[in-house]
Enzyme design. Structure first.
Site, PDB file in Angstrom:
ATOM      1  N   CYS A  47       0.854  -1.195   0.000  1.00 40.77           N
ATOM      2  CA  CYS A  47       0.000   0.000   0.000  1.00 40.77           C
ATOM      3  C   CYS A  47       0.884   1.236   0.000  1.00 40.77           C
ATOM      4  O   CYS A  47       1.992   1.230   0.523  1.00 40.77           O
ATOM      5  CB  CYS A  47      -0.888  -0.016   1.239  1.00 40.77           C
ATOM      6  SG  CYS A  47      -1.780   1.522   1.553  1.00 40.77           S
ATOM      7  N   SER A  49       0.611   3.796   1.705  1.00 39.32           N
ATOM      8  CA  SER A  49       0.849   4.333   3.049  1.00 39.32           C
ATOM      9  C   SER A  49       2.171   3.845   3.629  1.00 39.32           C
ATOM     10  O   SER A  49       2.775   4.530   4.452  1.00 39.32           O
ATOM     11  CB  SER A  49      -0.274   3.934   3.997  1.00 39.32           C
ATOM     12  OG  SER A  49      -1.457   4.538   3.598  1.00 39.32           O
ATOM     13  N   HIS A  52       4.211   6.551   2.407  1.00 38.80           N
ATOM     14  CA  HIS A  52       3.881   7.894   2.885  1.00 38.80           C
ATOM     15  C   HIS A  52       4.095   8.056   4.388  1.00 38.80           C
ATOM     16  O   HIS A  52       4.639   9.042   4.833  1.00 38.80           O
ATOM     17  CB  HIS A  52       2.432   8.242   2.525  1.00 38.80           C
ATOM     18  CG  HIS A  52       2.253   8.512   1.065  1.00 38.80           C
ATOM     19  ND1 HIS A  52       1.059   8.890   0.517  1.00 38.80           N
ATOM     20  CD2 HIS A  52       3.134   8.469   0.041  1.00 38.80           C
ATOM     21  CE1 HIS A  52       1.208   9.064  -0.783  1.00 38.80           C
ATOM     22  NE2 HIS A  52       2.447   8.811  -1.099  1.00 38.80           N
ATOM     23  N   HIS A  69       1.126  -3.416   6.417  1.00 39.57           N
ATOM     24  CA  HIS A  69      -0.044  -3.356   7.311  1.00 39.57           C
ATOM     25  C   HIS A  69      -1.294  -3.926   6.648  1.00 39.57           C
ATOM     26  O   HIS A  69      -2.382  -3.763   7.155  1.00 39.57           O
ATOM     27  CB  HIS A  69      -0.297  -1.896   7.705  1.00 39.57           C
ATOM     28  CG  HIS A  69      -0.637  -1.036   6.537  1.00 39.57           C
ATOM     29  ND1 HIS A  69       0.313  -0.589   5.651  1.00 39.57           N
ATOM     30  CD2 HIS A  69      -1.820  -0.586   6.072  1.00 39.57           C
ATOM     31  CE1 HIS A  69      -0.277   0.097   4.700  1.00 39.57           C
ATOM     32  NE2 HIS A  69      -1.568   0.119   4.917  1.00 39.57           N
ATOM     33  N   CYS A 176      -6.645  -3.228   4.521  1.00 40.27           N
ATOM     34  CA  CYS A 176      -6.494  -1.787   4.294  1.00 40.27           C
ATOM     35  C   CYS A 176      -7.252  -1.342   3.062  1.00 40.27           C
ATOM     36  O   CYS A 176      -8.319  -0.759   3.146  1.00 40.27           O
ATOM     37  CB  CYS A 176      -5.027  -1.357   4.208  1.00 40.27           C
ATOM     38  SG  CYS A 176      -4.883   0.429   3.948  1.00 40.27           S
TER      39      CYS A 176
HETATM   40  P1  PAD Z   1      -1.420   4.838  -5.407  1.00 37.26           P
HETATM   41  O1  PAD Z   1      -0.085   5.461  -5.466  1.00 37.26           O
HETATM   42  O2  PAD Z   1      -1.602   3.451  -5.923  1.00 37.26           O
HETATM   43  O3  PAD Z   1      -2.499   5.750  -6.152  1.00 37.26           O
HETATM   44  C1  PAD Z   1      -2.430   7.146  -6.229  1.00 37.26           C
HETATM   45  C2  PAD Z   1      -2.945   7.575  -7.605  1.00 37.26           C
HETATM   46  O4  PAD Z   1      -2.967   9.008  -7.650  1.00 37.26           O
HETATM   47  C3  PAD Z   1      -2.067   7.125  -8.771  1.00 37.26           C
HETATM   48  O5  PAD Z   1      -2.876   6.471  -9.742  1.00 37.26           O
HETATM   49  C4  PAD Z   1      -1.489   8.434  -9.330  1.00 37.26           C
HETATM   50  O6  PAD Z   1      -1.306   8.396 -10.728  1.00 37.26           O
HETATM   51  C5  PAD Z   1      -2.550   9.438  -8.936  1.00 37.26           C
HETATM   52  N1  PAD Z   1      -2.082  10.814  -8.829  1.00 37.26           N
HETATM   53  C6  PAD Z   1      -0.892  11.259  -8.333  1.00 37.26           C
HETATM   54  N2  PAD Z   1      -0.839  12.605  -8.401  1.00 37.26           N
HETATM   55  C7  PAD Z   1      -2.007  13.017  -8.942  1.00 37.26           C
HETATM   56  C8  PAD Z   1      -2.559  14.305  -9.252  1.00 37.26           C
HETATM   57  N3  PAD Z   1      -1.875  15.419  -8.996  1.00 37.26           N
HETATM   58  N4  PAD Z   1      -3.797  14.349  -9.796  1.00 37.26           N
HETATM   59  C9  PAD Z   1      -4.499  13.216 -10.056  1.00 37.26           C
HETATM   60  N5  PAD Z   1      -4.022  11.970  -9.779  1.00 37.26           N
HETATM   61  C10 PAD Z   1      -2.798  11.880  -9.223  1.00 37.26           C
HETATM   62  O7  PAD Z   1      -1.856   4.900  -3.862  1.00 37.26           O
HETATM   63  P2  PAD Z   1      -2.971   4.100  -3.018  1.00 37.26           P
HETATM   64  O8  PAD Z   1      -4.228   4.008  -3.787  1.00 37.26           O
HETATM   65  O9  PAD Z   1      -2.357   2.878  -2.415  1.00 37.26           O
HETATM   66  O10 PAD Z   1      -3.156   5.146  -1.815  1.00 37.26           O
HETATM   67  C11 PAD Z   1      -3.699   6.428  -2.066  1.00 37.26           C
HETATM   68  C12 PAD Z   1      -3.573   7.324  -0.851  1.00 37.26           C
HETATM   69  O11 PAD Z   1      -4.407   6.822   0.214  1.00 37.26           O
HETATM   70  C13 PAD Z   1      -2.165   7.398  -0.273  1.00 37.26           C
HETATM   71  O12 PAD Z   1      -1.914   8.713   0.146  1.00 37.26           O
HETATM   72  C14 PAD Z   1      -2.237   6.475   0.922  1.00 37.26           C
HETATM   73  O13 PAD Z   1      -1.264   6.801   1.878  1.00 37.26           O
HETATM   74  C15 PAD Z   1      -3.647   6.757   1.401  1.00 37.26           C
HETATM   75  C16 PAD Z   1      -4.231   5.729   2.309  1.00 37.26           C
HETATM   76  N6  PAD Z   1      -5.067   6.121   3.312  1.00 37.26           N
HETATM   77  C17 PAD Z   1      -5.619   5.243   4.167  1.00 37.26           C
HETATM   78  C18 PAD Z   1      -6.553   5.746   5.224  1.00 37.26           C
HETATM   79  O14 PAD Z   1      -6.921   4.977   6.116  1.00 37.26           O
HETATM   80  N7  PAD Z   1      -6.949   6.995   5.145  1.00 37.26           N
HETATM   81  C19 PAD Z   1      -5.362   3.894   4.049  1.00 37.26           C
HETATM   82  C20 PAD Z   1      -4.526   3.469   3.031  1.00 37.26           C
HETATM   83  C21 PAD Z   1      -3.967   4.389   2.146  1.00 37.26           C
END
Ligand code: PAD
Ligand code: ZN
Length: 376
Positions: A47, A49, A52, A69, A176
């Site tokens: 993931c 995260s 990040h 995780h 997750c």
């Molecule tokens: P990922 O990197 O697979 O997806 C992110 C997407 O965003 C990619 O397809 C990128 O091309 C796109 N992207 C990047 N910059 C831009 C932009 N400026 N405009 C439009 N699109 C863009 O990540 P993911 O899906 O695994 O995770 C996404 C986020 O969610 C990440 O920040 C992660 O840390 C967070 C997350 N949050 C929780 C929670 O509980 N809140 C849980 C798991 C992940």
């Protein structure tokens, strides 16, 4: 061989320094203490995260850590006093613990247990020690889980038993990705039938938001990403339109406003970019829109926008794990995947052996994968 009560030597991916490759090391995993559970991890997702959160975590306190995780496994042994799982049970570790006793667990509207390590970055068990060592050094754990290892130890409040028939290589995504995205739509935004939605970022999280918006009956789901290769999958899962901000002359929020007679009912930021959080807010209708922050931004970043954006009636909110309480919700979400009420197959683009973990992260960072599941 009975390993209960003994130190287990096994393979783990250790991150010794921020922004370095994971090193596959032999580590020692101590037996679980009272109210702890040692788990043999069978599969774990990669993931964003992990990338990040660790940025902030390792910037503040440089220490070696075992990330991961989004895992699923089988209980190997339990410490004294453990009542909710037993050796042989299939389980999912919970990156948001669920103690059931603290203020956070008692508040009906919350799903964040006060014992969560998110934002605290202790990287230790609740007794402030670690069960991991490598080459004589203490190795920290990560948000109460650490799944990039053949064996991990978690506190009992950070693990839940799931159905014996659960395919662990799929249901690890309930730990997750799927739950976070789906729950952000149905629990946090509470998307209604006929409403309009915009989803920024089409990784595993954003695509799971789309699944949730569709399940909730949204009439339009606009999928936004700078990588157009993500659009096909977004449409498969329920997006009605796709927009690449790079192909637009005007700022993305103006494009969305124009497409939706002033803005959507619900927008979701699933990237972790503070500028896009503001774009998501602006893309929601000024009188009634709700923007949900799902992406995790760098820990030292700040969100800034004119307060008038909220005064007119918009709502800005965010949440972890899609608002789900792990112990209550994860077993049912797993059953829903087994019965194919939801399908996560579309999210699962790659399967790799555990020792290919660095390749798995490269695929994610290059935007070539949605979820890679590592198998041990
Ligand atoms: P990922 O990197 O697979 O997806 C992110 C997407 O965003 C990619 O397809 C990128 O091309 C796109 N992207 C990047 N910059 C831009 C932009 N400026 N405009 C439009 N699109 C863009 O990540 P993911 O899906 O695994 O995770 C996404 C986020 O969610 C990440 O920040 C992660 O840390 C967070 C997350 N949050 C929780 C929670 O509980 N809140 C849980 C798991 C992940
Ligand atoms: Zn609690």
């Amino acid at each position: 061989m009975d390993t209960a009560g003994k130190v287990i030597k096994c393979k783990a991916a250790v991150l010794w320094e921020p922004h370095q490759a994971f090193k596959l090391e032999e580590i020692e995993v101590a037996p679980p203490k009272a109210h702890e559970v040692r788990i043999k991890i069978i599969a774990t997702g990669i993931c964003r995260s992990d990338d990040h959160i660790v940025d902030g975590l390792m910037k503040d306190r440089k220490y070696p850590v075992i990330l991961g995780h989004e895992g699923a496994g089988i209980v190997e042994s339990v410490g004294d006093g453990v009542t909710t799982v037993k050796p042989g049970d299939k389980v999912i570790p919970l990156f948001l613990p669920h103690c059931g006793e603290c203020r956070g667990c008692a508040e009906p509207k919350s799903n964040v247990c006060c014992k969560s390590d998110i934002g605290k970055n202790n990287g230790l068990m609740f007794d402030n020690t670690s069960r991991f060592t490598c080459k004589g050094k203490l190795i920290h754990n990560f948000i109460n889980t650490s799944t990039f290892t053949e064996y991990t130890v978690v506190d009992e409040i950070s693990v839940v038993k799931i159905h014996d028939d659960a395919p662990l290589d799929k249901v690890c995504l309930v730990g997750c990705c799927f739950s976070t995205g789906y729950g952000s739509a149905v629990n946090l935004a509470k998307v209604e039938p006929g409403s309009t939605c915009a989803v920024f970022g089409l990784g595993g999280i954003g695509l799971s938001v789309i699944i949730g918006c569709k399940a909730a009956g949204a009439s339009r789901i606009i999928a936004i990403d700078v990588n157009s290769r993500k659009f096909e999958k977004a449409k498969e899962l329920g997006a009605t339109e796709c927009v690449n901000p790079k192909d637009q002359e005007n700022p993305i929020h103006e494009v969305i406003q124009k497409m939706t007679n002033g803005g959507v009912h619900y927008s979701f930021e699933c990237i972790g970019n503070t500028d896009i959080m503001v774009s998501a807010l602006l893309s929601s209708h000024l009188s009634c829109g709700t923007a949900v922050i799902v992406g995790v931004a760098p820990s030292l970043s700040k969100l800034s926008f004119p307060p008038i954006l909220l005064l007119t009636g918009r709502t800005l909110k965010g949440g972890l794990f899609g608002g789900f309480r792990g112990k209550d919700s994860v077993p049912q979400l797993v059953l829903d995947l087994i019965s194919e009420k939801f399908k996560v197959d579309g999210l699962l683009t790659h399967k790799l052996a555990f020792n290919e973990i660095n390749k798995g992260f490269d695929l994610l960072r290059k935007g070539e994968s949605i979820r890679t599941v590592l198998e041990f």
